[in-house]
Structures are given as C-alpha cells and as structure tokens.
Design a protein around this motif. Structure first.
Motif, PDB file in Angstrom:
ATOM      1  N   ALA A   1       0.834  -1.206   0.000  1.00  0.00           N
ATOM      2  CA  ALA A   1       0.000   0.000   0.000  1.00  0.00           C
ATOM      3  C   ALA A   1       0.866   1.252   0.000  1.00  0.00           C
ATOM      4  N   LEU A   2       1.999   1.200   0.664  1.00  0.00           N
ATOM      5  CA  LEU A   2       2.907   2.342   0.651  1.00  0.00           C
ATOM      6  C   LEU A   2       3.472   2.578  -0.745  1.00  0.00           C
ATOM      7  N   ARG A   3       3.736   1.515  -1.476  1.00  0.00           N
ATOM      8  CA  ARG A   3       4.184   1.673  -2.865  1.00  0.00           C
ATOM      9  C   ARG A   3       3.124   2.375  -3.691  1.00  0.00           C
ATOM     10  N   LEU A   4       1.854   2.075  -3.379  1.00  0.00           N
ATOM     11  CA  LEU A   4       0.760   2.660  -4.149  1.00  0.00           C
ATOM     12  C   LEU A   4       0.698   4.178  -3.970  1.00  0.00           C
ATOM     13  N   VAL A   5       1.130   4.687  -2.812  1.00  0.00           N
ATOM     14  CA  VAL A   5       1.085   6.135  -2.582  1.00  0.00           C
ATOM     15  C   VAL A   5       2.428   6.792  -2.856  1.00  0.00           C
ATOM     16  N   GLY A   6       3.371   6.065  -3.454  1.00  0.00           N
ATOM     17  CA  GLY A   6       4.565   6.733  -3.948  1.00  0.00           C
ATOM     18  C   GLY A   6       5.894   6.307  -3.394  1.00  0.00           C
ATOM     19  N   SER A   7       5.933   5.394  -2.440  1.00  0.00           N
ATOM     20  CA  SER A   7       7.226   4.955  -1.902  1.00  0.00           C
ATOM     21  C   SER A   7       7.934   4.064  -2.909  1.00  0.00           C
ATOM     22  N   ASP A   8       9.252   4.156  -2.966  1.00  0.00           N
ATOM     23  CA  ASP A   8       9.996   3.241  -3.842  1.00  0.00           C
ATOM     24  C   ASP A   8      10.457   2.019  -3.045  1.00  0.00           C
ATOM     25  N   GLY A   9      11.079   1.078  -3.736  1.00  0.00           N
ATOM     26  CA  GLY A   9      11.482  -0.177  -3.093  1.00  0.00           C
ATOM     27  C   GLY A   9      12.442   0.028  -1.949  1.00  0.00           C
ATOM     28  N   TYR A  10      13.394   0.975  -2.104  1.00  0.00           N
ATOM     29  CA  TYR A  10      14.359   1.219  -1.032  1.00  0.00           C
ATOM     30  C   TYR A  10      13.665   1.789   0.199  1.00  0.00           C
TER      31      TYR A  10
ATOM     32  N   ARG B   1      13.497   0.239   4.103  1.00  0.00           N
ATOM     33  CA  ARG B   1      13.903   0.987   5.297  1.00  0.00           C
ATOM     34  C   ARG B   1      12.774   1.037   6.321  1.00  0.00           C
ATOM     35  N   ILE B   2      11.533   1.191   5.843  1.00  0.00           N
ATOM     36  CA  ILE B   2      10.390   1.208   6.755  1.00  0.00           C
ATOM     37  C   ILE B   2      10.251  -0.144   7.444  1.00  0.00           C
ATOM     38  N   ALA B   3      10.435  -1.248   6.683  1.00  0.00           N
ATOM     39  CA  ALA B   3      10.369  -2.588   7.280  1.00  0.00           C
ATOM     40  C   ALA B   3      11.468  -2.774   8.318  1.00  0.00           C
ATOM     41  N   ALA B   4      12.670  -2.239   7.993  1.00  0.00           N
ATOM     42  CA  ALA B   4      13.770  -2.342   8.952  1.00  0.00           C
ATOM     43  C   ALA B   4      13.453  -1.549  10.221  1.00  0.00           C
ATOM     44  N   GLY B   5      12.862  -0.364  10.068  1.00  0.00           N
ATOM     45  CA  GLY B   5      12.484   0.425  11.244  1.00  0.00           C
ATOM     46  C   GLY B   5      11.440  -0.271  12.087  1.00  0.00           C
ATOM     47  N   GLU B   6      10.474  -0.946  11.430  1.00  0.00           N
ATOM     48  CA  GLU B   6       9.448  -1.673  12.171  1.00  0.00           C
ATOM     49  C   GLU B   6      10.070  -2.828  12.944  1.00  0.00           C
ATOM     50  N   ALA B   7      10.999  -3.545  12.292  1.00  0.00           N
ATOM     51  CA  ALA B   7      11.660  -4.660  12.974  1.00  0.00           C
ATOM     52  C   ALA B   7      12.505  -4.167  14.138  1.00  0.00           C
ATOM     53  N   MET B   8      13.180  -3.027  13.925  1.00  0.00           N
ATOM     54  CA  MET B   8      14.016  -2.496  15.001  1.00  0.00           C
ATOM     55  C   MET B   8      13.163  -2.051  16.183  1.00  0.00           C
ATOM     56  N   ALA B   9      11.986  -1.482  15.901  1.00  0.00           N
ATOM     57  CA  ALA B   9      11.100  -1.084  16.994  1.00  0.00           C
ATOM     58  C   ALA B   9      10.676  -2.290  17.816  1.00  0.00           C
ATOM     59  N   GLY B  10      10.315  -3.387  17.120  1.00  0.00           N
ATOM     60  CA  GLY B  10       9.959  -4.604  17.846  1.00  0.00           C
ATOM     61  C   GLY B  10      11.123  -5.141  18.657  1.00  0.00           C
ATOM     62  N   ALA B  11      12.343  -5.036  18.079  1.00  0.00           N
ATOM     63  CA  ALA B  11      13.513  -5.539  18.803  1.00  0.00           C
ATOM     64  C   ALA B  11      13.819  -4.687  20.028  1.00  0.00           C
ATOM     65  N   VAL B  12      13.710  -3.349  19.883  1.00  0.00           N
ATOM     66  CA  VAL B  12      13.950  -2.470  21.032  1.00  0.00           C
ATOM     67  C   VAL B  12      12.912  -2.715  22.118  1.00  0.00           C
ATOM     68  N   LEU B  13      11.647  -2.887  21.698  1.00  0.00           N
ATOM     69  CA  LEU B  13      10.612  -3.235  22.678  1.00  0.00           C
ATOM     70  C   LEU B  13      10.939  -4.586  23.312  1.00  0.00           C
ATOM     71  N   GLY B  14      11.505  -5.491  22.506  1.00  0.00           N
ATOM     72  CA  GLY B  14      11.941  -6.793  23.041  1.00  0.00           C
ATOM     73  C   GLY B  14      13.033  -6.643  24.085  1.00  0.00           C
TER      74      GLY B  14
END
Length: 767
Positions: free
Chosen positions: A224-233, A237-250
């Motif tokens: 859905a983010l690609r649909l509103v204009g985000s590119d693959g890179y 980065r957004i997926a990495a930030g989400e994973a890092m947030a879960g890890a920090v909460l961990g």
C-alpha cells in the motif's frame, strides 16, 4: 514510519509488536542471564573462599586472644549435603565467620534460612534428632554460597583435645589467602567453550525468528505504501524500522523478564545449585553488547528476508514461480566449520590448549548449518509429498506454500538438539578421564564412619549394631608406629580389630582374641620390613612430627610369637600392611592413641537407613564423620561443568518451549480468517487440529534427522580433537532427540485450546 506502524498501527500493529517483543524478550533475558554467569561464579568463589576455615600452613598456631577452634561437622540429609561447623572461642578477639553477628553458645545453633525451613518441616524428624541445638539466628547472605544451601554453626566445647588439622583446627582468621588454582586442562576448557556455544546458539536462532513474526501481513501493508509513492528502497527501510522497533521493545521486555527471572532464581534450586539474586549481575560491557546486537540483528535479518520479495503497488509478489532454495552456499557453512576444527584433530590434552576462536567459530558454523539446511530440507521433502487424508493434505499444502515459516519454527529446536547430541558424545567420551573407581567395595560396605581422636570405638560399635538398617559392622582402630618419639625416619601402620573385621583386611591363618599378626606387602620399604620382624623392639604410637600438634608418643613393644598373615584387598580396595592386632593384645593406654573407623553394611529395604546411621554417629561422637560410599569418584571441575550444562540446558529448554508457543500463537493469529472460512464450509475441527499437528510433525521430524547428522558429525570431530576413541551411545543420542520432539509436541498441544477458539465462523466478521 516503521516505528509508528509497529507501535501505533492499531490493534493489528501492536499485537504483532507485542508478539515480537515477547519472542525477542525471552531470548534477551536468557542472554542477560548468560552474561551474569561469570559474575555469579566469581561471587560464589569469593563467598566460599571468605568462609574457608582451615589453613594447613599454620598448624603451629598457639592459643591466643585471637584464636578460634573450628570443627568440621558436615552431615547429609538424604541426598542433600549440609555444611556444619562447631565453634569454640579461645579469646575475646576471635574471628567471627561471615554471615554471623555473634558466636552461638554451647547447645545453640545459627542456621541458614533453607536449613531452618527444613528443620521446621514435618518430614525432618530424624534430622532434628541429629541437630538438637536451639536455633538462635540465621546465617546472613554473606556467609552462604546459595539461597538453598543447608548450613549451620554450632557452639562447641572441649575441641582443643581433638586438633588434627583436618577435622578440628585452630585459626585466627577466616578466608583462603592462597592463590586460586588455574584451570590448565585443555579438554575441560574445550568443554566450557562448546557448552557456551551450544547453549547460546539456539537463543540467537529464536531471536532471529521472532523479529520476522507477521512478515506476510507486513509485506502486504508495504505494498500500500508503494501505491502512494514509496519506492522499493523506502519500503525496505520502513520494514527495517518496524523490525528495530519490535527488537527495542523486546529489549525492554527482556530486561523485565531478566529482573523477574533474577528474583525467581533466588527461590529455586536446579541440580543442587542455587544462587542469590544479587549474584546475577550482568557485566555492563556484555549487557551493552546485547543491547546493540539485538536491534542490529533484527534489521539485518529483515533486510535479508526481503531480498527475494518484490513489493509492487498492487500487491506482494514472492516470484510467480517460486525458485528452489539453493543448496551449495548452505553446505559451505558446516564445511567451513569442519575446516576450522580439523587442524586441532588429534591434539588431545598433551599438545597445548585448543584455539578458543577456532573452537567457537567451528562449532557455531556447524550449528548455523543446521538452521540454514533445514529450510531447504523442508522445501525439498514437502514438494514431493502427495495425497492422503484431508488433514494431511491441508498440512502438506500449507507447508508447500510457506515452508520457510515452518522451518523457522523448529530451527531453534534442531540447533539445540544437534548441540546437545555433540555435547553428550563429548562428555561420554571423556568421562572416564574424570570419573575414576573409588576402590571401595560397595558390595560389602555402603557407609564409613570416621571417629574423632578421643572417641571410644567399642561403645560406638555396640550402638551401630543396635541401629535399625545396619546388617554388619566392621570396626578398626588405626594408628601409626614410628621408630622414634619425634620425627621418626620409619613409619608402619597398626590396625586393631576383632577377628571378623581383621579377616576383611588380610588372609589370617587362624585367629583368636589376643593374637598379633604381621602383614608384609610391596608398600612397605625394606627398613620397615626389617624393623617389624624384630621382637622386643620398642616403637612409638602416634609420634610427633615437626609443625604438627604434639601427639601422645606411647611406646609399644613388638611381641614375640607374631603370626604372619597374607595380604588381600580390604574394604577400601587397598592392601593393608604392618601390624594387625586383636583387642586383648593391646593395652588400654596404647588404645587411646588410635582412631576408630567403622564400616557398615546396610539393609537397603529400611527407609532412611543412612540417616539413622548418621544419628547414631552424632550421638556416640559429635565430631564423627559419616560418609556414603560410591563406586566412582568424579573430578570436581568436571562435575561443575556438567552441572552447569544441566542448569543451562533447563534454561534453554524453557526458552524453547516459551518461544515455540509464542511462534505457534502468532501463526494461528495470522491464519484466523482462513481457519474460520474452513469451518464455515463444514471442515471438522478434528481435521483442522490434526492438520496443525501434521504441520508441526513433518518439520520437526526433518529437523531431528538433520540434528542427528550434524550432531553426530560434530561429536565425532570433538572426540577426535581430544584424542578420545569414538563411541556412540545411541540410547542417549535418541533420548536427546526424543526430548526435542517432546517439547514440540507439548507446545503444539498447548496451542490447541486457542486454535479451537479461532475455529469459529464468526471469525469472518470484519468492519
């Protein structure tokens, strides 16, 4: 944006973040506990050293205003050791043991909290009879090495006449000032390195799997983010930030789990080892390393997992025709591990220490090989599976669509079992080097009671014969004869006992009370043999040696008419030499210079026979030392490493079970609508439950086969490194595999109740 998706993305987002945090947190908690192990061991050693009360280099210490008499009165309660000391002050400035505020008076005791609780229990009647002193306080934490240690201090009196440097000593301070013994055995060092690698590798695998919880839904949201204009890179980065947030909460959850576990650790005992919460103090540097490594690993794992995922504006394409996983690079990891270990094959303990970096690197690469090979193995096998029952077909199809998810779930178990098999082989292979025969004849005798210097042997024997559970009593009064009163050049042993007991120590021609026998064997030197064969020669019982307390120095004349007896293996597995004397042939004065040893054959059918014997021993001689006999003796360091492995294995198994349950719940939550749809179409719940069991059983079966192969390979290499013959105990190996399978089956059964709740047609409702 990734952090906001994880923490502020509505119920879906925070449930996923919560599951990730719990999974990562469990791993982080165990890592923090591991970083606290060096501190725990150091504190235990310091506490043990601080209360040490025998200094063999100061046996010439005289009574003074600062001196204290200490008697070792250790005992046992069933299978538990109890540390005991009797204290008698000789001056106002006598040193106080760590953990005590005041000295107990005669008839009083200061006990550890665990011993106090035990004495107050209804099951400890025999122990209360043995320790009748009035409890006037408890030992503080500084005087104990563990929260469950059983220990006591008792007020003593009349100890000065029993000073011998071993059982009773005079001291003017507590604490061992000798330098700590350094571990130089390379095989024991290898054991420690492999234990740490094997126990920590499954934790890393579980953390890597936990940060990928909810991966499929995350990828659909990124589309859905690609649909509103985000590119693959950007989306990566957004997926990495989400994973890092879960890890920090961990990390936060892990810290909380660690603090809870730290407190719980103070209330449990595992394989006889217990600690106080204050012992578990992680090294700041290692804790910081964990805090940095876990988020970094979460980002790297996420980026690596997305390498084959094409996220487009209209959906997620995991390639139209799935490419088969490549095998070649997965084989390179275990082969590289073998390459690192191979140069040390045949080195053994005589060729210097093993290179710790090569050992850790090689073991880790082999275990990582299990984690990388299992997804390929699951994909290869399930792609060839065909028809069967409905439950089977549902399970197989699900595995064919997402074999990687199924493999990740059991990867940690496979790694843990592979390491456990290798460790079991290594421990079994080198056990004979650290476990020796005690020489004791446990068929004839099961306990020994060593009486103190002033105890009377004959009354003690009568009491033991009247003790319930004792079948046979063999008793000896033992001493040493010297050719001079002080610092003799020649020494020879004397053993006094009745004919029945002496027949257990030598081959007697005939025996009646009043006889004296002489036994010559290879342990006696030529001068001792000549001296012993000279009737009329005066020898001295209990001569005095320089630096030791003054002894009795009682003269004894070698009688004429001695009989020669043949040597035989005695109860302790050795051969006695010197003089064997029956009671009537020895004067009462000479008998006071001998120390009694009582050997007991017990009736195994009598409950608590050993504790009944200890009660009798305490009654006849408060300073006696009852000892259980065992057929083998294990090296203290080897035993400590093995106990540490057992404790670590329990912690890792607990993590395995908890993490698997979290992973299973996450998968069920992700498939909630699918399960509801199947039920709405009439699929039986029994069929769906069986399909979930099959989905777990197939990957774990493949994982166990792979674990057996890698574990056996690693075990063989480790045994070759220690120059130990390769022998496989298949029963133990299969038992390890069964434990791993049992953990997975137990977790799957625990997940059935939430599965049944999810299998309802109303799960299709949406807003």
């Amino acid at each position: 944006m990734g952090v906001r998706f994880a923490l502020a993305g509505g119920r879906e987002g925070w449930v996923r973040a919560l599951l990730t945090a719990v999974g990562v947190g469990l791993g982080v908690a165990l890592l923090l506990l591991t970083t606290a192990v060096p501190s725990m061991q150091s504190v235990r050693r310091e506490r043990e050293s601080a209360r040490d009360d025998v200094d063999y280099s100061r046996m010439d210490l005289r009574a003074s205003d600062r001196s204290l008499l200490v008697a070792n009165i250790d005992t046992d309660w069933r299978s538990k050791d109890i540390r005991g000391r009797a204290l008698e002050r000789e001056g106002a400035k006598a040193p106080l043991p760590p953990g005590l505020d005041t000295f107990p008076a005669a008839g009083e005791m200061v006990v550890s909290p665990a011993l106090k609780e035990l004495l107050e229990s209804s099951d400890a009647r025999l122990l209360r009879e043995r320790l009748p002193g009035r409890i006037v306080g408890t030992i503080g934490e500084s005087g104990l090495i563990g929260s469950h240690e059983l220990a006591f201090y008792r007020g003593g009196e009349g100890l000065a006449g029993n000073i011998d440097g071993a059982r009773v000593a005079r001291i003017d301070r507590f604490g061992d000032t000798s330098p700590p013994e350094q571990a130089t055995d390379p095989v024991l060092l290898l054991l420690v390195l492999v234990v740490f690698a094997v126990l920590l590798m499954p934790v890393a695998v579980f953390i890597a799997a936990a940060v990928r919880f909810g991966g499929e839904r995350r990828d659909r949201r990124l589309a859905a983010l690609r649909l509103v204009g985000s590119d693959g890179y950007m989306v990566r980065r957004i997926a990495a930030g989400e994973a890092m947030a879960g890890a920090v909460l961990g990390l936060v959850f892990g810290t909380a789990f660690f603090l809870i576990g730290r407190q719980v650790a103070g209330s449990v005992e595992v394989f006889g080892i217990s600690v106080f919460p204050s012992y578990l103090d992680p090294s700041p540097a290692l804790a910081l390393l964990v805090g940095l490594a876990v988020p970094a690993a979460a980002v790297l794992v996420t980026m690596f997992a997305m390498r084959g995922v094409v996220i487009e504006p209209l959906g997620v394409v995991r390639t139209a025709k799935p490419t088969r996983r490549r095998l070649w690079w997965r084989l390179l990891l275990p082969l590289a591990g073998l390459g690192m270990l191979w140069p040390m094959v045949g080195q053994g303990r005589d060729s210097g220490n093993f290179n710790e970096y090569l050992v850790i690197g090689g073991v880790l690469l082999l275990l990582i090989g299990v984690a990388t090979l299992l997804p390929w193995a699951v994909e290869s096998v399930v792609s060839r599976l065909g028809g069967g029952g409905v439950a089977w077909q549902l399970a197989v199809r699900r595995l064919q669509l997402s074999s990687g998810t199924a493999a990740r779930m059991v990867n940690g178990v496979a790694v843990a079992i592979a390491g456990a098999i290798a460790l079991q082989m290594l421990f079994a292979g080198v056990e004979s080097d650290y476990t020796k025969s005690s020489g004791n004849d446990v068929q004839r005798v099961q306990m020994q009671v060593s009486l103190s210097r002033n105890a009377q042997l004959a009354p003690a024997v009568r009491e033991f014969r009247d003790t319930k559970g004792v079948r046979t009593v063999y008793a000896y009064a033992e001493g040493t004869l010297g050719d001079r009163r002080k610092d003799p050049d020649i020494g020879i042993g004397m053993t006094v006992g009745d004919c029945a007991s002496l027949r257990q120590a030598a081959a007697l021609p005939s025996c009646r009370d009043g006889d004296v026998f002489y036994v010559g064997n290879a342990d006696l030197d030529e001068n001792a043999l000549k001296m012993a064969k000279r009737p009329g020669r005066t020898l001295y019982l209990d001569p005095t040696y320089s630096g030791a307390p003054r002894s009795r120095e009682i003269p004894w004349q070698i009688p004429s008419g001695m009989k020669e007896a043949g040597s035989r293996e005695d109860l302790t597995g050795g051969e006695r030499g010197g003089f064997l004397v029956t009671p009537k042939a020895l004067s009462a004065t000479a008998a006071t210079a001998l120390r009694g040893q009582v050997y007991l054959a017990l009736d195994a059918s009598v409950p608590d026979a050993g504790d009944l014997v200890r009660n009798t021993a305490a009654a006849v001689d408060p300073l006696s030392q009852p000892m259980n006999w065992y057929a083998t003796q294990t090296s203290e360091r080897y035993g400590a490493i093995r106990s540490g492995l057992f404790v670590g294995a329990v912690a890792v198994l607990a993590l395995i079970g908890a993490s698997l349950l979290v992973s299973q719940l996450e998968q069920l939550r992700d498939r909630k609508k699918l399960l509801s749809a199947l039920v709405a179409f009439g699929t039986r719940r029994r069929t769906l439950s069986l399909s979930v069991l099959w989905q777990t059983a197939i990957p774990i079966a493949l994982g166990l086969v792979l674990s057996l192969a890698v574990g056996l390979t690693l075990g063989v290499v480790l045994l070759r490194m220690t120059a130990t013959p390769v022998v496989v105990d298949w029963w133990s190996v299969l038992s390890m595999a069964a434990v791993g399978a049992g953990v997975v089956v137990a977790v799957t059964l625990c997940s059935l109740p939430p599965l049944l709740r999810l299998m309802r047609p109303d799960g299709l409702r949406t807003e």
